[in-house]
Scaffold this motif. Structure first.
Motif, short mmCIF file in Angstrom:
data_model
loop_
_atom_site.label_atom_id
_atom_site.label_comp_id
_atom_site.label_asym_id
_atom_site.label_seq_id
_atom_site.Cartn_x
_atom_site.Cartn_y
_atom_site.Cartn_z
N LEU A 77 15.52 -1.64 -6.74
CA LEU A 77 16.25 -2.88 -6.97
C LEU A 77 17.73 -2.64 -7.22
N ASN A 78 18.54 -3.63 -6.87
CA ASN A 78 19.98 -3.55 -7.13
C ASN A 78 20.20 -3.16 -8.59
N GLN A 79 21.07 -2.16 -8.77
CA GLN A 79 21.40 -1.65 -10.11
C GLN A 79 20.16 -1.12 -10.85
N ILE A 80 19.19 -0.66 -10.11
CA ILE A 80 17.94 -0.08 -10.65
C ILE A 80 17.54 -0.72 -11.98
N ILE A 81 17.40 -2.05 -11.94
CA ILE A 81 17.06 -2.74 -13.20
C ILE A 81 15.67 -2.38 -13.71
N THR A 82 14.76 -2.00 -12.82
CA THR A 82 13.43 -1.63 -13.31
C THR A 82 13.53 -0.44 -14.25
N ASN A 94 25.37 -2.24 -4.50
CA ASN A 94 23.93 -2.21 -4.30
C ASN A 94 23.58 -1.00 -3.43
N GLN A 95 22.56 -0.25 -3.88
CA GLN A 95 22.10 0.94 -3.15
C GLN A 95 23.21 1.99 -3.01
N ILE A 96 24.16 1.99 -3.92
CA ILE A 96 25.27 2.96 -3.94
C ILE A 96 25.69 3.39 -2.53
N ILE A 97 26.03 2.38 -1.71
CA ILE A 97 26.38 2.71 -0.31
C ILE A 97 27.69 3.49 -0.22
N TYR A 142 19.61 6.90 -8.00
CA TYR A 142 19.30 6.07 -6.85
C TYR A 142 19.14 6.97 -5.63
N GLY A 143 17.96 7.02 -5.11
CA GLY A 143 17.71 7.80 -3.90
C GLY A 143 16.84 7.01 -2.95
N ALA A 144 16.85 5.67 -3.08
CA ALA A 144 15.94 4.80 -2.33
C ALA A 144 14.54 5.38 -2.49
N CYS A 145 13.76 5.45 -1.40
CA CYS A 145 12.36 5.88 -1.54
C CYS A 145 12.22 7.38 -1.76
#
Lengths: 344, 344
Positions: free
Chosen positions: B88-93, A89-92, B109-112
């Motif tokens: 979201l986890n695993q960028i499901i959106t 999750n969130q590619i930590i 994935y870069g968060a915000c």
């Protein structure tokens, strides 16, 4: 404008970025498998000297990246982007590794397709002359992935025959426009995948969920480039495992583009042998990432393989989507890798 | 080789890809804020007619993308890549939207920081002539993010003064090398951020965690391009909120590159007004994604703004990393956007 796009999904990279060096750091089980001798490092300890499995995965990731940069004869400060992701999750794993490296970071999420996603993007950034050196990386860890996606490890659940074993391992590749040493391979084409979903809902049967996406990307690549499996020495998928492998063979036969048995391999079936009781084979981002860097790149470098398709495959579900009854979409990104010894 | 890189982290894009059209779909609270009139659509229903909040977020995402493509005068089949992510986890959106669109998908994935990460990568792929049209997208939803990152919604926890309010909204931008209509803006430079961590561990104070990364990227951009804040009409950060906004001002003063009060805005402070009781302001991928597409692009198109820095900011922690006592690393990617009316 002369776009580099050929056909619908495939893109030619005229500068053919060099894969300069790769490194793979793995766990004990992977070290005991058929490719055990080829990895840069095999840890006997799943914690890899850290306090948590997540920290262990991050350390494997970081060490693989640093080793690949060292093998390429470069310094960290010469690398312009880290393109990477992982399964957490969130590619930590990738994010916290990037924190220690200080290299500008492009975070990716492609589930188990991450290694070829990162190679595709990294190679395009080089081919566009937006960078001269990048590092691409992906990892997974049995203990972090199982507890995140399935069950607590302590629960000791029974695994289904279609279940795959998440590879503990991290792989990293340095790509460059001006390699310091003769390159191990060159990346000539990429084919970015679409998300394909044929309605599989069983989170213990990822191979079946990913095979349709693998077929979709392969067919696009062949169609765009007017090639067939005969034009490649090997076609390698990421982690379809036995079930997905067989399903991909069937889907390709149905599309009249059969994959000859001797030309098609799956990293999930290469990394363990039958005696290791992994059921349908290996899985996880780290599966194709470590097999590419430890096993395929050296065979390209030596000229034993002249031209291959490397295609990591990802299943894009989350716990939440599965619990809400969604099926599992798959994706596959393909890159064409060529030996420096290949005659044009 | 004439690399397009200028300085350490900044890359010039000689083809200056066009931002052809943008769309923003938001929730009720965002519609009631100061920018309410500018969004393409405001849903009064947090479920947006779907069965779950996750499905609602996906539908907002999909509708924003389709609207942006329509506004650009294009068809979905003309778009060569979707570059997108979410919280979201695993960028499901993003993944499940890509499944419905059938456009080759590059998951990020870069968060915000996702909106500017996707614009940076998309623009580089265009500038490298690897695609002629791409769509970039990002989203967040208050109800999906809060329950994933913090507490169940039903718990009704009290929010700290530093807490920010996750924006419900999706933004999408179509980029092209050959726009069908006069472009709204052009993207001339990108500056990809490093992961920076000054040790903030409070998951209710994201602004403080992200501000050092924002300062790091801004300073790199100014240094690389020999510019100062005076060279831009506006510098816009993603979702630092009040705490992060003030901290960034302080960090920049300390580095002798002060941001003039009238030149610096944060999307998290633009999207809500004080009466909406969001504490430190808005946050989430959707915050900068919707403010860019609904508010900033039209001001660039009209020439009211001639040249701005748009920089989304991300906090790269996960629940697991926070529970294991890790601090919160931040990242910020910046793009320079120019009005088509700007005189060179």
């Amino acid at each position: 404008m002369a776009l580099k796009r050929i056909g619908q999904q495939t893109i030619a990279l005229p500068l053919r970025p060099a894969l300069c060096a790769g490194a793979a750091y793995v766990g004990k089980k992977e070290g005991e498998g058929p490719l055990g001798e080829s990895f840069d490092f095999v840890t006997q300890d799943e914690l890899y000297g850290q306090q948590s499995f997540e920290q262990a995965e991050k350390q494997l990731y970081l060490d693989a990246i640093r080793k690949a940069i060292e093998k390429a004869g470069m310094k960290e400060s010469e690398i312009q982007f880290l393109l990477g992701g992982d399964l957490l999750n969130q590619i930590i794993t990738a994010s916290f590794s990037a924190r220690e490296l200080g290299i500008p970071f492009i975070g990716l999420y492609g589930a188990c397709s991450t290694m070829s996603e990162s190679l595709s993007l990294g190679a395009m950034l080089l081919d566009g002359e937006h960078a001269s050196q990048v590092v691409c990386a992906a990892s997974s860890h049995f203990c972090t992935a199982e507890r995140q996606y399935r069950f607590p490890l302590e629960f000791g659940n029974q695994r289904t025959p279609t279940a795959q074993w998440t590879v503990t391992g991290a792989g990293a590749t340095v790509l460059s426009l001006s390699p310091r040493k003769p390159p191990m391979a060159r990346l000539s084409q990429v084919c970015m995948g679409r998300v394909v979903d044929l309605g599989v809902t069983d989170a213990n049967n990822m191979g079946a969920a990913m095979a349709p996406a693998a077929a979709d990307t392969l067919l696009s690549l062949f169609d765009d480039t007017h090639t067939t499996p005969a034009d490649y020495d090997l076609i390698v998928t990421g982690d379809l495992g036995q079930v997905g492998h067989d399903l991909l063979m069937q889907l390709m036969r149905e599309q009249r583009m059969p994959l000859p048995q001797d030309k098609y391999r799956d990293c999930g079936l290469m990394i363990y042998d039958d005696a290791q009781d992994t059921h349908a084979g290996g899985s996880g981002c780290g599966c194709s990432a470590t097999v590419l860097n430890a096993h395929l790149l050296p065979r390209l470098e030596s000229g034993e393989l002249e031209r291959i398709i490397f295609m990591s495959t990802g299943a894009l579900m989350s716990l939440t989507s599965s619990q809400q009854g969604e099926s599992i979409p798959g994706i596959a990104h393909a890159v064409v890798l060529e030996s420096p010894k290949r005659k044009e």
